[in-house]
Design a protein around this motif. Structure first.
Motif, PDB file in Angstrom:
ATOM      1  N   ASP A 116      36.199  62.356  -7.876  1.00 18.47           N
ATOM      2  CA  ASP A 116      36.224  61.213  -6.956  1.00 18.47           C
ATOM      3  C   ASP A 116      37.321  60.213  -7.291  1.00 18.47           C
ATOM      4  O   ASP A 116      37.230  59.039  -6.943  1.00 18.47           O
ATOM      5  CB  ASP A 116      34.867  60.510  -6.947  1.00 18.47           C
ATOM      6  CG  ASP A 116      34.443  60.046  -8.342  1.00 18.47           C
ATOM      7  OD1 ASP A 116      35.212  60.279  -9.306  1.00 18.47           O
ATOM      8  OD2 ASP A 116      33.362  59.449  -8.457  1.00 18.47           O
ATOM      9  N   PRO A 158      36.326  60.944  -1.805  1.00 17.96           N
ATOM     10  CA  PRO A 158      35.283  61.971  -1.907  1.00 17.96           C
ATOM     11  C   PRO A 158      35.892  63.303  -2.339  1.00 17.96           C
ATOM     12  O   PRO A 158      36.930  63.714  -1.809  1.00 17.96           O
ATOM     13  CB  PRO A 158      34.719  62.051  -0.480  1.00 17.96           C
ATOM     14  CG  PRO A 158      35.030  60.716   0.121  1.00 17.96           C
ATOM     15  CD  PRO A 158      36.341  60.299  -0.478  1.00 17.96           C
ATOM     16  N   LEU A 188      37.228  66.951  -2.794  1.00 22.23           N
ATOM     17  CA  LEU A 188      37.538  68.014  -1.849  1.00 22.23           C
ATOM     18  C   LEU A 188      37.071  69.353  -2.410  1.00 22.23           C
ATOM     19  O   LEU A 188      37.085  69.565  -3.628  1.00 22.23           O
ATOM     20  CB  LEU A 188      39.038  68.074  -1.573  1.00 22.23           C
ATOM     21  CG  LEU A 188      39.684  66.844  -0.940  1.00 22.23           C
ATOM     22  CD1 LEU A 188      41.175  67.107  -0.682  1.00 22.23           C
ATOM     23  CD2 LEU A 188      38.985  66.451   0.354  1.00 22.23           C
ATOM     24  N   HIS A 189      36.671  70.254  -1.522  1.00 21.91           N
ATOM     25  CA  HIS A 189      36.245  71.591  -1.931  1.00 21.91           C
ATOM     26  C   HIS A 189      37.448  72.368  -2.465  1.00 21.91           C
ATOM     27  O   HIS A 189      38.578  72.207  -1.970  1.00 21.91           O
ATOM     28  CB  HIS A 189      35.639  72.325  -0.733  1.00 21.91           C
ATOM     29  CG  HIS A 189      34.872  73.557  -1.090  1.00 21.91           C
ATOM     30  ND1 HIS A 189      35.485  74.768  -1.368  1.00 21.91           N
ATOM     31  CD2 HIS A 189      33.533  73.773  -1.233  1.00 21.91           C
ATOM     32  CE1 HIS A 189      34.567  75.671  -1.641  1.00 21.91           C
ATOM     33  NE2 HIS A 189      33.375  75.096  -1.569  1.00 21.91           N
ATOM     34  N   GLN A 247      39.626  73.977   0.108  1.00 21.68           N
ATOM     35  CA  GLN A 247      40.520  73.079   0.843  1.00 21.68           C
ATOM     36  C   GLN A 247      41.735  72.719  -0.007  1.00 21.68           C
ATOM     37  O   GLN A 247      42.848  72.564   0.517  1.00 21.68           O
ATOM     38  CB  GLN A 247      39.781  71.807   1.277  1.00 21.68           C
ATOM     39  CG  GLN A 247      40.651  70.891   2.136  1.00 21.68           C
ATOM     40  CD  GLN A 247      39.888  69.711   2.696  1.00 21.68           C
ATOM     41  OE1 GLN A 247      38.658  69.629   2.571  1.00 21.68           O
ATOM     42  NE2 GLN A 247      40.593  68.776   3.322  1.00 21.68           N
ATOM     43  N   VAL A 263      34.540  74.185   5.137  1.00 15.33           N
ATOM     44  CA  VAL A 263      34.349  73.105   4.158  1.00 15.33           C
ATOM     45  C   VAL A 263      35.378  71.987   4.328  1.00 15.33           C
ATOM     46  O   VAL A 263      35.383  71.036   3.552  1.00 15.33           O
ATOM     47  CB  VAL A 263      34.438  73.672   2.722  1.00 15.33           C
ATOM     48  CG1 VAL A 263      33.322  74.680   2.463  1.00 15.33           C
ATOM     49  CG2 VAL A 263      35.796  74.312   2.457  1.00 15.33           C
ATOM     50  N   TRP A 264      36.226  72.054   5.360  1.00 21.96           N
ATOM     51  CA  TRP A 264      37.333  71.103   5.492  1.00 21.96           C
ATOM     52  C   TRP A 264      36.831  69.708   5.829  1.00 21.96           C
ATOM     53  O   TRP A 264      35.901  69.539   6.634  1.00 21.96           O
ATOM     54  CB  TRP A 264      38.294  71.572   6.575  1.00 21.96           C
ATOM     55  CG  TRP A 264      39.670  70.953   6.459  1.00 21.96           C
ATOM     56  CD1 TRP A 264      40.725  71.416   5.751  1.00 21.96           C
ATOM     57  CD2 TRP A 264      40.102  69.744   7.096  1.00 21.96           C
ATOM     58  NE1 TRP A 264      41.802  70.576   5.897  1.00 21.96           N
ATOM     59  CE2 TRP A 264      41.450  69.536   6.719  1.00 21.96           C
ATOM     60  CE3 TRP A 264      39.491  68.815   7.951  1.00 21.96           C
ATOM     61  CZ2 TRP A 264      42.200  68.452   7.153  1.00 21.96           C
ATOM     62  CZ3 TRP A 264      40.233  67.718   8.381  1.00 21.96           C
ATOM     63  CH2 TRP A 264      41.564  67.555   7.981  1.00 21.96           C
ATOM     64  N   GLN A 265      37.415  68.696   5.211  1.00 25.16           N
ATOM     65  CA  GLN A 265      37.120  67.300   5.515  1.00 25.16           C
ATOM     66  C   GLN A 265      38.429  66.517   5.498  1.00 25.16           C
ATOM     67  O   GLN A 265      39.405  66.931   4.885  1.00 25.16           O
ATOM     68  CB  GLN A 265      36.141  66.706   4.489  1.00 25.16           C
ATOM     69  CG  GLN A 265      36.706  66.614   3.072  1.00 25.16           C
ATOM     70  CD  GLN A 265      35.671  66.175   2.053  1.00 25.16           C
ATOM     71  OE1 GLN A 265      34.599  66.784   1.946  1.00 25.16           O
ATOM     72  NE2 GLN A 265      35.982  65.115   1.310  1.00 25.16           N
ATOM     73  N   MET A 266      38.463  65.390   6.202  1.00 23.92           N
ATOM     74  CA  MET A 266      39.688  64.611   6.304  1.00 23.92           C
ATOM     75  C   MET A 266      40.025  63.973   4.949  1.00 23.92           C
ATOM     76  O   MET A 266      39.243  63.189   4.418  1.00 23.92           O
ATOM     77  CB  MET A 266      39.541  63.519   7.355  1.00 23.92           C
ATOM     78  CG  MET A 266      40.774  62.647   7.500  1.00 23.92           C
ATOM     79  SD  MET A 266      42.260  63.561   8.004  1.00 23.92           S
ATOM     80  CE  MET A 266      41.807  63.983   9.700  1.00 23.92           C
ATOM     81  N   PRO A 267      41.178  64.310   4.362  1.00 20.13           N
ATOM     82  CA  PRO A 267      41.552  63.707   3.078  1.00 20.13           C
ATOM     83  C   PRO A 267      41.930  62.232   3.238  1.00 20.13           C
ATOM     84  O   PRO A 267      42.328  61.787   4.318  1.00 20.13           O
ATOM     85  CB  PRO A 267      42.766  64.538   2.635  1.00 20.13           C
ATOM     86  CG  PRO A 267      42.732  65.774   3.478  1.00 20.13           C
ATOM     87  CD  PRO A 267      42.116  65.359   4.776  1.00 20.13           C
ATOM     88  N   THR A 268      41.818  61.489   2.161  1.00 17.53           N
ATOM     89  CA  THR A 268      42.300  60.115   2.133  1.00 17.53           C
ATOM     90  C   THR A 268      43.829  60.143   2.003  1.00 17.53           C
ATOM     91  O   THR A 268      44.410  61.186   1.681  1.00 17.53           O
ATOM     92  CB  THR A 268      41.697  59.359   0.952  1.00 17.53           C
ATOM     93  OG1 THR A 268      42.166  59.951  -0.276  1.00 17.53           O
ATOM     94  CG2 THR A 268      40.164  59.424   0.986  1.00 17.53           C
ATOM     95  N   GLN A 322      44.823  61.507  -1.263  1.00 13.17           N
ATOM     96  CA  GLN A 322      44.585  62.946  -1.370  1.00 13.17           C
ATOM     97  C   GLN A 322      45.652  63.747  -0.627  1.00 13.17           C
ATOM     98  O   GLN A 322      46.034  64.825  -1.072  1.00 13.17           O
ATOM     99  CB  GLN A 322      43.183  63.269  -0.843  1.00 13.17           C
ATOM    100  CG  GLN A 322      42.066  62.786  -1.761  1.00 13.17           C
ATOM    101  CD  GLN A 322      40.689  62.983  -1.163  1.00 13.17           C
ATOM    102  OE1 GLN A 322      40.517  62.995   0.057  1.00 13.17           O
ATOM    103  NE2 GLN A 322      39.687  63.127  -2.015  1.00 13.17           N
TER     104      GLN A 322
END
Length: 316
Positions: free
Chosen positions: A32, A36, A38-39, A42, A201-206, A209
């Motif tokens: 972290d 959050p 990342l997998h 990803q 598993v994709w999520q929006m990176p900061t 990131q």
């Protein structure tokens, strides 16, 4: 291409420095630190996407000459490389970075052993001795403890097996295609595989990131370029032990960037690894002839090597 073990060793050390940087960035992405976590799938996707962008930009500038790729061999290498890097990124998120790196970088031993039956390379006692010394250094850095053998450590072991097998497949490609084509095609295929695997598993990176993901891709592209060139100048069994320098670079990055100073065990392990690589380099330099014989005597003594096909020469 003319064999040049010294340059091959230097190129492999550069590749090791870049790979150590990617592992450290992957550690920040898998925790972290920048947002959050990342997998690992990803993170692997980001590595391939940004490496592909790097090579595509270079291709537009260099305009290298391409030949028909060996798609089956490329696909095999990509699957092994993607699996190895995904295992490594996953392990780095669950166990200490030094442990994950040490276990995964048993892959040169795997590569050296597989090079014997699949590449027909000869591994003499000096290379075996150097590899044993390097492995000893890795074991010192590993610090065998109950934490090092938790289930997550098996992920790093899986990385070692995949990356060691990839080394052998990569060596087969270096004699068939130009290095730039190998890198571009492999990252193209890898982007497709990694992107498909990361969909679930994709999520929006900061923003931070995104920068780290781009850094992993650029560093990995640089490492691949150096290593491909190293394999064209020396046997896979020769360059393999130099990969252990990644452990030394990772320790140095910790000290310079995060203020984590190595303890006596880390210093000892690093010195042992460097000693193994140094022994191999010294022996190779002693084995090479000091003076080239005349053309007439050379042609009479041994058959001339075959000409290097145009597609295996480095891009201009």
């Amino acid at each position: 291409m003319t064999q040049n073990p010294s340059l091959a060793a230097l190129l492999t050390l550069c590749a090791s420095a870049f790979v150590a940087g990617t592992t450290l960035l992957a550690k920040t992405l898998g925790t972290d630190v920048l947002g959050p976590p990342l997998h690992p799938l990803q993170i692997s996707q980001g590595r391939f996407v940004f490496a592909l962008l790097t090579f595509t930009a270079a291709a537009l500038v260099l305009r290298p000459r391409f030949t028909r790729p060996a798609w089956a061999v490329h696909a095999g290498r990509v699957v092994l490389g993607w699996g190895g890097i995904s295992f490594l990124f996953a392990a780095a998120a669950f166990i200490p970075l030094a442990d994950a790196t040490a276990i995964s970088f048993l892959n040169p031993v795997v590569g050296m052993l597989l090079a014997i039956p699949f590449l027909g390379e000869k591994v003499g006692r000096w290379r075996v001795a150097a590899a044993v010394i390097a492995v000893t250094g890795a074991m010192i850095l590993l610090r065998p403890t109950p934490q090092a053998f938790q289930p997550a450590a098996l992920l790093a072991l899986g990385a070692a097996l995949c990356l060691g097998a990839e080394l052998v497949v990569m060596k087969r490609l270096t004699g068939r295609e130009g290095p730039f084509q190998i890198l571009l095609v492999n990252n193209l295929i890898g982007t497709g595989i990694a992107s498909t695997a990361a969909l679930a598993v994709w999520q929006m990176p900061t923003p931070g990131q995104w920068v780290a993901l781009a850094g992993i891709g650029v560093l990995m592209a640089s490492a691949q370029t150096c290593f491909i060139q190293a394999l064209r100048r020396a046997d896979a069994s020769f360059v393999s032990p130099f990969w252990y320098a990644t452990l030394v670079f990772a320790t140095g990055y910790d000290a310079a960037i995060f203020g984590v100073l190595p303890d006596a065990v880390s210093v000892l392990g690093g010195c042992v690894i460097v000693a193994g690589a140094g022994l191999l380099a010294w022996r190779e330099s002693r084995a090479r002839p000091r003076a080239m014989p005349s053309a007439a005597s050379r042609s009479a003594a041994v058959p001339m090597p075959p000409a290097v096909p145009p597609e295996s020469r480095p891009p201009r």
